[in-house]
Design a protein around this motif. Structure first.
Motif, mmCIF file in Angstrom:
data_model
loop_
_atom_site.group_PDB
_atom_site.id
_atom_site.type_symbol
_atom_site.label_atom_id
_atom_site.label_comp_id
_atom_site.label_asym_id
_atom_site.label_seq_id
_atom_site.Cartn_x
_atom_site.Cartn_y
_atom_site.Cartn_z
ATOM 1 N N GLY A 197 0.790 -1.225 0.000
ATOM 2 C CA GLY A 197 0.000 0.000 0.000
ATOM 3 C C GLY A 197 0.820 1.272 0.000
ATOM 4 N N ILE A 198 2.060 1.205 -0.494
ATOM 5 C CA ILE A 198 2.917 2.394 -0.571
ATOM 6 C C ILE A 198 2.797 2.958 -1.979
ATOM 7 C CG2 ILE A 198 5.262 3.289 -0.341
ATOM 8 C CD1 ILE A 198 5.848 0.929 1.541
ATOM 9 N N ALA A 199 2.141 4.086 -2.127
ATOM 10 C CA ALA A 199 1.831 4.620 -3.466
ATOM 11 C C ALA A 199 3.081 4.988 -4.249
ATOM 12 C CB ALA A 199 0.915 5.835 -3.328
ATOM 13 N N SER A 200 4.060 5.584 -3.571
ATOM 14 C CA SER A 200 5.290 6.024 -4.247
ATOM 15 C C SER A 200 6.494 5.499 -3.472
ATOM 16 C CB SER A 200 5.336 7.550 -4.341
ATOM 17 O OG SER A 200 4.232 8.053 -5.071
ATOM 18 N N PRO A 201 6.828 4.239 -3.647
ATOM 19 C CA PRO A 201 7.905 3.645 -2.848
ATOM 20 C C PRO A 201 9.270 4.257 -3.158
ATOM 21 C CG PRO A 201 7.173 2.126 -4.560
ATOM 22 C CD PRO A 201 6.210 3.259 -4.560
ATOM 23 N N ARG A 202 10.061 4.414 -2.084
ATOM 24 C CA ARG A 202 11.407 4.961 -2.191
ATOM 25 C C ARG A 202 12.414 3.822 -1.975
ATOM 26 N NH1 ARG A 202 11.239 8.727 2.730
ATOM 27 N NH2 ARG A 202 10.193 6.833 3.475
ATOM 28 N N LEU A 203 13.252 3.602 -2.976
ATOM 29 C CA LEU A 203 14.222 2.520 -2.933
ATOM 30 C C LEU A 203 15.627 3.101 -2.757
ATOM 31 C CD1 LEU A 203 11.677 1.349 -4.421
ATOM 32 C CD2 LEU A 203 13.260 -0.141 -5.660
ATOM 33 N N ALA A 204 16.336 2.648 -1.732
ATOM 34 C CA ALA A 204 17.722 3.051 -1.507
ATOM 35 C C ALA A 204 18.624 1.911 -1.957
ATOM 36 C CB ALA A 204 17.954 3.358 -0.037
ATOM 37 N N VAL A 240 14.498 6.032 -6.900
ATOM 38 C CA VAL A 240 15.662 5.335 -6.363
ATOM 39 C C VAL A 240 16.721 6.354 -5.971
ATOM 40 C CG1 VAL A 240 15.290 3.199 -7.640
ATOM 41 C CG2 VAL A 240 16.650 5.019 -8.663
ATOM 42 N N SER A 241 17.509 5.982 -4.979
ATOM 43 C CA SER A 241 18.628 6.816 -4.558
ATOM 44 C C SER A 241 19.835 5.923 -4.340
ATOM 45 C CB SER A 241 18.291 7.573 -3.275
ATOM 46 O OG SER A 241 17.968 6.669 -2.227
ATOM 47 N N GLY A 242 21.022 6.532 -4.418
ATOM 48 C CA GLY A 242 22.231 5.765 -4.202
ATOM 49 C C GLY A 242 23.266 6.015 -5.275
ATOM 50 N N ASP A 247 27.824 1.133 5.131
ATOM 51 C CA ASP A 247 28.052 1.200 6.569
ATOM 52 C C ASP A 247 27.263 2.302 7.263
ATOM 53 O OD1 ASP A 247 29.539 3.215 5.365
ATOM 54 O OD2 ASP A 247 31.221 3.054 6.760
ATOM 55 N N THR A 248 26.603 3.179 6.498
ATOM 56 C CA THR A 248 25.833 4.258 7.130
ATOM 57 C C THR A 248 24.357 4.259 6.750
ATOM 58 O OG1 THR A 248 26.421 5.788 5.331
ATOM 59 C CG2 THR A 248 27.841 5.768 7.280
ATOM 60 N N MET A 249 23.938 3.376 5.854
ATOM 61 C CA MET A 249 22.566 3.477 5.351
ATOM 62 C C MET A 249 21.519 2.837 6.256
ATOM 63 S SD MET A 249 22.518 0.794 2.127
ATOM 64 C CE MET A 249 20.844 1.226 1.654
ATOM 65 N N PHE A 250 21.959 2.201 7.350
ATOM 66 C CA PHE A 250 20.994 1.539 8.222
ATOM 67 C C PHE A 250 20.841 2.235 9.573
ATOM 68 C CE2 PHE A 250 22.663 -1.775 5.362
ATOM 69 C CZ PHE A 250 21.484 -2.076 4.713
ATOM 70 N N THR A 251 21.371 3.418 9.717
ATOM 71 C CA THR A 251 21.159 4.175 10.946
ATOM 72 C C THR A 251 19.692 4.608 11.035
ATOM 73 O OG1 THR A 251 21.640 6.319 9.940
ATOM 74 C CG2 THR A 251 23.515 5.064 10.820
ATOM 75 N N TYR A 258 13.979 6.130 3.186
ATOM 76 C CA TYR A 258 13.608 5.145 2.159
ATOM 77 C C TYR A 258 12.625 4.128 2.742
ATOM 78 C CZ TYR A 258 17.344 2.386 4.425
ATOM 79 O OH TYR A 258 18.144 1.713 5.330
ATOM 80 N N ASP A 259 11.974 3.388 1.834
ATOM 81 C CA ASP A 259 11.014 2.356 2.231
ATOM 82 C C ASP A 259 11.611 0.960 2.167
ATOM 83 O OD1 ASP A 259 8.655 4.099 2.567
ATOM 84 O OD2 ASP A 259 8.912 4.440 0.421
ATOM 85 N N VAL A 260 12.663 0.799 1.393
ATOM 86 C CA VAL A 260 13.331 -0.493 1.294
ATOM 87 C C VAL A 260 14.778 -0.257 0.886
ATOM 88 C CG1 VAL A 260 12.657 -0.840 -1.135
ATOM 89 C CG2 VAL A 260 13.237 -2.824 0.271
#
Length: 330
Positions: A197-204, A240-242, A247-251, A258-260
């Motif tokens: 149900g995420i209309a505009s998902p953000r992917l990292a 998408v981003s990246g 080592d810093t993307m999971f803080t 991001y959503d995923v």
């Protein structure tokens, strides 16, 4: 909603105990599920562990809703040999596989709302001739979409998708391609819209190397493999981003952006998720025509039959399967 189909898993592991405890926790509230298992072994297991769980064999999954409040409904899948906790037996491999096959057929026919799989022991299945790396690939073949399956691990704190999965780190780096990243992101974005149900998902998208390659000083894959994937996906309108430094993307702060997280290999994805929220992690297979979830742990032979198994992850898998199945019926 149609009942969920819960598979047997390895009968020597903790799957049976988890099924019994899940029924105790959900009998009043649901989601309703039906176990594809050996009712005799479940009744004996409940008695041995002192769990008050009446077990009732049924002939049709449609009966599960009528039975669920008073007993655990079971579509019988008989074992070839008695199950001994902690001691996997390849003689029961056919029953383990049959449970998965029957659950999948129920979901494909619309009789079950989703498939929830208890943990299997791959070694025992391989000895019996099982030709798949694991559940995910087998389910893709059963549902007619081999090669389109994508593994997501989801919890309330984080969602991750590894582009390469059950191969060695050396092989995962060698096999990684721009096309694989693009395909994984397309499937993930579509699933987040339809099922979550995420209309505009953000992917990292994670980098492969330390510091995402440090502009080529620590590796060139970000420039030659990852960045072309990002450009392709952006041209298709996917957010998408990246590449992000792994080592810093999971803080906590980074995760709000991001959503995923799309990760390049298995442990890059699973270590942060299991560290942050092991108990509530759920394995979700994307790219299938059915909903499939699984707890994010193994058979735990060392504690099987001792009453110690924690059903939290299976409960999370059942509840998420129910939510995803409900969205597909809207």
């Amino acid at each position: 909603m149609k009942p969920l189909a819960l598979t047997m898993g390895d009968p020597a592991g903790i799957g049976g105990e988890l099924s019994l405890k899940a029924w105790q926790a959900l009998r009043a509230s649901g989601p309703v599920f039906v176990a594809l298992d050996d009712p005799v072994r479940l009744a004996r297991l409940a008695a041995d562990m002192g769990l008050t769980v009446p077990v009732q064999a049924i002939a049709d999954a449609a009966q599960a809703g009528d039975v669920f409040r008073s007993a655990l409904p079971v579509l019988p899948v008989p074992l070839a040999a008695p199950a001994i906790s902690g001691r996997p037996d390849q003689a029961n491999a056919k029953a383990v596989v049959a449970s998965i096959e029957q659950a999948t057929k129920l979901a494909l026919a619309g009789t079950a709302g989703a498939v929830v799989t208890n943990p299997i022991n791959k070694a025992a299945l391989y000895q019996a001739g099982f030709a798949y790396p694991g559940h995910t690939e087998f389910l893709a073949d059963l549902t007619g979409v081999p090669g389109q399956e994508i593994m997501m691990l989801a919890s309330p704190l984080l969602r991750v998708v590894p582009v390469t999965v059950h191969v060695s780190l050396r092989d995962s780096i060698a096999m990684l391609t721009t096309a694989m990243i693009v395909a994984a992101c397309r499937t993930t974005a579509a699933a987040l819209r339809r099922d979550f149900g995420i209309a505009s998902p953000r992917l990292a998208i994670a980098g492969l190397n330390p510091h995402a390659g440090e502009q080529g000083a620590l590796g060139s894959e970000e420039a030659t493999i990852v960045q072309p994937a990002i450009e392709t996906l952006r041209a298709e309108g996917i957010d998408v981003s990246g590449p992000w430094p792994p080592d810093t993307m999971f803080t906590a702060t980074a995760r709000t952006r991001y959503d995923v997280a799309i990760c390049m290999y298995h442990d890059q994805a699973l270590i942060p998720l299991k560290t942050l929220d092991m108990d509530h992690g759920v394995n979700v297979t994307l790219g299938l025509p059915i909903v499939r979830t699984s707890p994010d742990h193994g058979t735990a032979f060392d504690i099987a039959g001792k009453g110690m198994a924690d059903p939290t992850s299976l409960l999370a898998a059942i509840e998420l399967a129910g939510a995803l199945a409900a969205r597909r019926t809207i």
